[in-house]
Design a protein around this motif. Structure first.
Motif, PDB file in Angstrom:
ATOM      1  N   ALA A   1       3.700  14.028  -6.763  1.00 21.85           N
ATOM      2  CA  ALA A   1       2.948  15.257  -6.981  1.00 21.85           C
ATOM      3  C   ALA A   1       3.613  16.440  -6.284  1.00 21.85           C
ATOM      4  CB  ALA A   1       1.513  15.087  -6.495  1.00 21.85           C
ATOM      5  N   ILE A   2       4.078  16.227  -5.052  1.00 16.46           N
ATOM      6  CA  ILE A   2       4.764  17.299  -4.324  1.00 16.46           C
ATOM      7  C   ILE A   2       6.010  17.738  -5.077  1.00 16.46           C
ATOM      8  CG2 ILE A   2       6.006  17.861  -2.195  1.00 16.46           C
ATOM      9  CD1 ILE A   2       4.092  15.986  -0.718  1.00 16.46           C
ATOM     10  N   ALA A   3       6.783  16.774  -5.569  1.00 16.11           N
ATOM     11  CA  ALA A   3       8.004  17.093  -6.303  1.00 16.11           C
ATOM     12  C   ALA A   3       7.707  17.915  -7.553  1.00 16.11           C
ATOM     13  CB  ALA A   3       8.740  15.803  -6.673  1.00 16.11           C
ATOM     14  N   GLU A   4       6.618  17.604  -8.244  1.00 13.24           N
ATOM     15  CA  GLU A   4       6.270  18.332  -9.462  1.00 13.24           C
ATOM     16  C   GLU A   4       5.737  19.725  -9.162  1.00 13.24           C
ATOM     17  OE1 GLU A   4       3.756  16.167 -12.083  1.00 13.24           O
ATOM     18  OE2 GLU A   4       5.137  14.479 -12.275  1.00 13.24           O
TER      19      GLU A   4
ATOM     20  N   ARG B   1       0.815  -1.211   0.000  1.00 20.06           N
ATOM     21  CA  ARG B   1       0.000   0.000   0.000  1.00 20.06           C
ATOM     22  C   ARG B   1       0.850   1.264   0.000  1.00 20.06           C
ATOM     23  NH1 ARG B   1      -5.284  -0.286   3.520  1.00 20.06           N
ATOM     24  NH2 ARG B   1      -6.082  -2.371   3.080  1.00 20.06           N
ATOM     25  N   ALA B   2       2.100   1.154   0.431  1.00 19.11           N
ATOM     26  CA  ALA B   2       2.971   2.327   0.503  1.00 19.11           C
ATOM     27  C   ALA B   2       3.277   2.904  -0.872  1.00 19.11           C
ATOM     28  CB  ALA B   2       4.274   1.975   1.224  1.00 19.11           C
ATOM     29  N   ALA B   3       2.897   2.213  -1.934  1.00 17.78           N
ATOM     30  CA  ALA B   3       3.028   2.788  -3.277  1.00 17.78           C
ATOM     31  C   ALA B   3       2.201   4.068  -3.384  1.00 17.78           C
ATOM     32  CB  ALA B   3       2.579   1.770  -4.333  1.00 17.78           C
TER      33      ALA B   3
ATOM     34  N   PRO C   1      -5.919   7.936   0.878  1.00 16.08           N
ATOM     35  CA  PRO C   1      -6.578   7.480  -0.357  1.00 16.08           C
ATOM     36  C   PRO C   1      -8.059   7.871  -0.412  1.00 16.08           C
ATOM     37  CG  PRO C   1      -5.220   5.736   0.562  1.00 16.08           C
ATOM     38  CD  PRO C   1      -5.259   6.827   1.584  1.00 16.08           C
ATOM     39  N   SER C   2      -8.478   8.311  -1.583  1.00 15.54           N
ATOM     40  CA  SER C   2      -9.883   8.650  -1.789  1.00 15.54           C
ATOM     41  C   SER C   2     -10.688   7.436  -2.231  1.00 15.54           C
ATOM     42  CB  SER C   2     -10.000   9.753  -2.840  1.00 15.54           C
ATOM     43  OG  SER C   2      -9.423   9.331  -4.075  1.00 15.54           O
TER      44      SER C   2
ATOM     45  N   GLY D   1      -2.478   8.308  -5.534  1.00 23.66           N
ATOM     46  CA  GLY D   1      -1.828   9.259  -4.641  1.00 23.66           C
ATOM     47  C   GLY D   1      -1.513  10.573  -5.325  1.00 23.66           C
ATOM     48  N   TYR D   2      -1.084  10.490  -6.565  1.00 26.79           N
ATOM     49  CA  TYR D   2      -0.760  11.686  -7.349  1.00 26.79           C
ATOM     50  C   TYR D   2      -1.998  12.562  -7.534  1.00 26.79           C
ATOM     51  CZ  TYR D   2       0.883  14.449 -11.361  1.00 26.79           C
ATOM     52  OH  TYR D   2       1.231  15.466 -12.216  1.00 26.79           O
ATOM     53  N   ASN D   3      -3.090  11.953  -7.962  1.00 26.43           N
ATOM     54  CA  ASN D   3      -4.319  12.710  -8.219  1.00 26.43           C
ATOM     55  C   ASN D   3      -4.942  13.256  -6.932  1.00 26.43           C
ATOM     56  OD1 ASN D   3      -4.246  12.327 -11.028  1.00 26.43           O
ATOM     57  ND2 ASN D   3      -5.205  10.307 -10.847  1.00 26.43           N
TER      58      ASN D   3
END
Length: 397
Positions: free
Chosen positions: A33-36, A23-25, A314-315, A368-370
């Motif tokens: 996302a933070i990096a971008e 799940r840590a993926a 997670p949503s 996670g990104y979205n």
């Protein structure tokens, strides 16, 4: 819980990465996302990083690349996006057979069990992967350069019953001792990562000095606390479970619960329940402190302070996502997991912790990104970048 500080400098943002196996993926997607959202070649925006279990691996990966946050996250994403279970544990026929026979032998021979690590799976491939990927000497370099203030990895002692945070940090960080909780300075190495990520029953315990240690999520009653002891003034928490908003429906059981269902609930109680409780406690303390007039703080020298916290979780339900990718497991592992009930709906929780396969991990990274982009204004403000001017460089610590 929160020690008072009079510090006019920019608040140190702590990053708390929880456990959760595969799940840590999801955490990797959030970090991507933070990096971008940050400028190119920005140093690590989280001076204090704490990780437990699989979160410890992600935490250490950020720490060794503290001087180039985006590059470190890119490398982390590359690993997770191409994962196969054989990189984490033995999934070949002979490996599974050997480990199964070893477990059975331990049941009939207590002497054998005392001298051989017993677990459902053999995670020696993970150790080999981490040794290859992690230049642990870079952690101290990051601390000296100011890109990192502290890295803490938590494990649980099987003999003492204590939750121990092994940390490498700037000199001003001091060891701590609380009820069943310790903070011990060390030079972080492969053995601390393996100990923190040794999921009970599934992976073998690791001996550190005089004691065997297992997954740090076990009995971790205050998972946010290590970040505060290490100097964080505010904390960003990345969870691995969709927040529970409704009470589960009461349904009639159709049969005895399979082993996988019981194990899945046990892992949930280990990995995620304590975080929910600790976060609720932190928010309750914050609300209580708001009721205390500033003059009383001065007069009584209260050693508590409000701690700002933000959580990204997670949503969508990860269990349901895991079910979609159960077929990607090697055949021998599908047989093994089917035998214990992990391949059906009731066993999907356990499956989600051990499904280290690229399609599943990629889906969680995308989630996670979205989810993070949906909160980008609040997130940038939280870590110190104005939402309307995301191109501004973060102030260097």
């Amino acid at each position: 819980m929160h020690e008072h500080k009079t510090n006019l400098a920019k608040p140190k943002v702590g990053l708390v990465l929880t456990g959760g196996g595969a799940r840590a993926a999801y955490q990797v997607g959030v970090l991507r996302a933070i990096a971008e959202l940050l400028p190119d070649k920005t140093r690590n925006p989280f001076p204090v990083i704490c990780g437990t279990s699989a979160g410890a691996i992600n935490a250490a990966s950020i720490a060794v690349s503290a001087n180039n946050f985006a590059e470190g996250i890119q490398q982390l994403e590359t690993v997770w996006s191409n994962f196969h279970v054989n990189q984490i544990y033995r999934s070949d026929f002979m490996g599974v057979l050997h480990n199964t026979l070893r477990c059975l032998l331990s049941l009939v021979s207590s002497e054998y069990g005392q001298h051989n690590p017993i677990s459902l799976l053999d995670n020696s491939p993970l150790e080999a992967l981490l040794k290859k990927r992690f230049p642990f000497r870079s952690i101290q370099y990051g601390i000296r350069s100011g890109a990192l203030h502290a890295l803490g990895l938590t494990a649980w002692g099987y003999t003492s019953g204590q939750s121990v945070t092994f940390y490498q940090a700037a000199r001003e960080v001091m060891p701590w001792k609380r009820a069943q909780r310790l903070g011990i300075p060390v030079d972080i190495g492969i053995e601390h990562l393996m100990a923190s990520s040794s999921i009970p029953f599934i992976f073998p315990a690791v001996r550190l000095n005089r004691e065997y240690f297992g997954d740090g999520s076990m009995r971790q009653l205050a998972p946010i606390s290590p970040a505060l002891h290490l100097g964080a003034d505010k904390v960003l928490i990345i969870g691995v479970r969709k927040p529970v908003t409704d009470e589960p429906k009461r349904v009639s059981a159709t049969g005895y619960p399979p082993f996988a269902q019981i194990a899945g609930h046990a892992l949930n109680s280990i990995f995620v329940d304590s975080l929910d409780v600790d976060l609720e406690r932190l928010l309750r303390i914050n609300e209580t402190l708001k009721l205390i007039p500033h003059e009383i703080f001065k007069e009584t020298n209260i050693s508590l302070r409000p701690v700002e916290a933000m959580m990204i979780a997670p949503s969508e339900g990860i269990n349901e996502i895991a079910q979609k990718y159960a077929h990607t497991l090697p055949r021998i592992m599908r047989y093994l997991y089917r035998a214990i009930g992990a391949m059906g709906p009731n066993g999907s929780t356990l499956l989600s912790y051990v499904l280290f396969e690229a399609p599943f991990c990629q889906d969680l990274i995308a989630l996670g990104y979205n989810d993070t982009l949906q909160q980008k204004e609040d997130l940038l403000k939280f870590i110190g970048v104005k939402a309307e001017e995301p191109e501004l460089l973060l102030k260097q610590w």
